[in-house]
Enzyme design. Structure first.
Site, PDB file in Angstrom:
ATOM      1  CE  LYS A  53      -1.058   2.546   2.892  1.00  0.00           C
ATOM      2  NZ  LYS A  53      -0.558   3.913   3.373  1.00  0.00           N
ATOM      3  CB  THR A  95       3.222   6.928   4.176  1.00  0.00           C
ATOM      4  OG1 THR A  95       2.258   6.292   4.992  1.00  0.00           O
ATOM      5  CG2 THR A  95       2.541   7.469   2.995  1.00  0.00           C
ATOM      6  CD  GLU A 149      -2.140  11.087  -0.795  1.00  0.00           C
ATOM      7  OE1 GLU A 149      -2.565  10.475   0.200  1.00  0.00           O
ATOM      8  OE2 GLU A 149      -1.502  12.150  -0.711  1.00  0.00           O
ATOM      9  CG  ASN A 183      -2.101  15.099   0.720  1.00  0.00           C
ATOM     10  OD1 ASN A 183      -1.837  14.353   1.659  1.00  0.00           O
ATOM     11  ND2 ASN A 183      -1.945  14.738  -0.537  1.00  0.00           N
ATOM     12  CB  THR A 235     -11.916  17.153   7.450  1.00  0.00           C
ATOM     13  OG1 THR A 235     -11.259  17.680   6.295  1.00  0.00           O
ATOM     14  CG2 THR A 235     -11.308  17.755   8.698  1.00  0.00           C
TER      15      THR A 235
END
Length: 406
Positions: free
Chosen positions: A182, A193, A279, A401, A406
């Site tokens: 991942k 990450t 991303e 990001n 949220t």
């Protein structure tokens, strides 16, 4: 250097549970709103295991637990992984929770805790809901294996699951090497990450496996970048359970180079998939550098190129602005003779002899519209060569990001 023919190592369909004696599961326990968020890999027998970890000063609690256990045993029976919450920067409570997670999994599998690796990924600075974790570990015992459930359970902002499988023959025995990973953002190893889990039914000496993983990580996972950020939880873990029943492999075995190449191919596949799924990304960028002073400097240059925000935005905008590539090379910590550097894109030479070369803007733009872009650099300094992988930088990266929590 081993001579490989097209049948030596073959890529096949499979997942991290494909090698003999491995099982992988993933379930939803409520850490995330609706997606699977707890995964488990189990080996039928204890597996010689090796790992590399993030170089961040803020190493997450699960990594501390896994490192300590693996140092003791050199073997693992299973690995338990949760997504959504990283259990990083969570102090003594985080460490306690990681040990509790390890113990719960060990109890479920009927082994000592030190034979279980623990891994977490997700938001930094939040504690795990241990009631959900412990209940989920119990549920994993009866959960169905396979079908990509484990690969789903370890994702965060990833858009696709990432896995690969290779088959090769050693001592007349078929060996499988499979992997799952991942990673999508905060990608800039050593390491990023990202989590990588590789399984193989090969019989491998633990020390040799650790040395191989360290070498391979340097030219695969450590050669990817999405956004220049390094995370707290990154780990690549390899488990070799020996159930293929080949002669034990180590650096002295004549077929060691074949096994190591298979392991490298699996890791490279996973690394490229992480870079491709950055991303907001729409394109995979590969930089290939040849003729550098040595392999280390070639790797430095390649990673500078794919890590450059200006190169990344130029690729996104399909703009063949080779000046951005030169800019990245120019501030790398490598030997550079400007008159010797050559830059190629889509088969066209854009820069040579420290001056621009005539090229077709239309052809370059058409090439940059593809979803895989390769930038070739010839340094003419020596025999060093290396590759690195990244992705374009898009508006969606900012959106993702800007609202991650949220």
């Amino acid at each position: 250097m081993i001579e490989l023919n097209e049948k030596s190592i073959v890529k096949i369909n499979g997942d991290v549970s494909s090698p003999k004696g491995f099982e992988a599961k993933g379930i939803h326990i409520g850490l995330r709103y609706s997606k699977k968020d707890l995964g488990l890999i189990v080996s039928e027998v204890p597996a010689a295991s090796a790992a590399v970890y993030t170089q961040s000063h803020f190493q997450a609690a699960p990594l501390q637990v896994t490192q300590k256990s693996l140092k003791k045993t050199g073997q693992l029976k299973g690995v338990i992984v949760n997504s959504a919450i990283a259990n990083a920067c969570t102090g003594e409570q985080g460490l306690k929770d990681a040990y509790e997670m390890q113990a719960a999994c060990a109890d479920m599998l009927g082994v000592e805790p030190d034979y279980i690796a623990v891994s977490s990924t997700g938001v930094i600075g939040e504690c795990l809901d241990m009631d959900k974790i412990k209940k989920g570990i119990t549920q994993l015992k009866e959960a169905k294996a396979g079908n990509g459930h484990f690969e789903e359970a370890i994702l965060t902002t990833d858009t696709v699951i990432k896995n690969t499988t290779y088959t090769l023959t050693i001592n007349g025995k078929e060996i499988l090497i499979s992997g799952a990973a991942k990673g999508s953002g905060m990608i800039h190893p050593n390491m990023a990450t990202m989590l990588g889990f590789v399984t193989t039914d090969a019989n491998v000496e633990q020390e040799a496996l650790q040395n191989a993983l360290r070498d391979i990580t340097d030219v695969t996972f450590n050669q990817i970048t999405v956004d220049g950020e390094t995370s707290t939880n990154d780990m690549v873990l390899v488990m070799a359970n020996g159930m293929a029943e080949n002669e034990v492999l180590n650096e002295e075995h004549p077929e060691w180079p074949l096994f190591k190449e298979g392991l490298k191919l699996a890791c490279e596949d996973l690394a490229k998939e992480i870079a491709r799924d950055g991303e907001g990304a729409t394109k995979l960028i590969e930089a290939q550098v040849a003729g550098a002073k040595n392999h280390l400097e070639a790797g430095i240059i390649a990673k500078k190129i794919v890590g450059s925000s200006l190169v990344k935005t130029a690729v996104y905008g399909t703009d063949a602005n080779w000046g951005r590539i030169i800019g990245a090379i120019g501030h790398s910590a490598a030997s550079v003779t400007p008159q010797e550097v050559e830059v190629y894109l889509g088969g066209q030479c854009l820069f040579k002899h420290n001056e621009p070369q005539p090229f077709s803007e239309e052809e370059a733009k058409a090439y940059l519209e593809q979803d895989e872009i390769t930038i070739l650099i010839q340094m003419n300094e020596g025999n060093g060569e290396a590759a690195a992988w990244g992705c374009d930088l898009t508006y969606d990266y900012v959106k993702i990001n800007a609202s991650y929590r949220t």
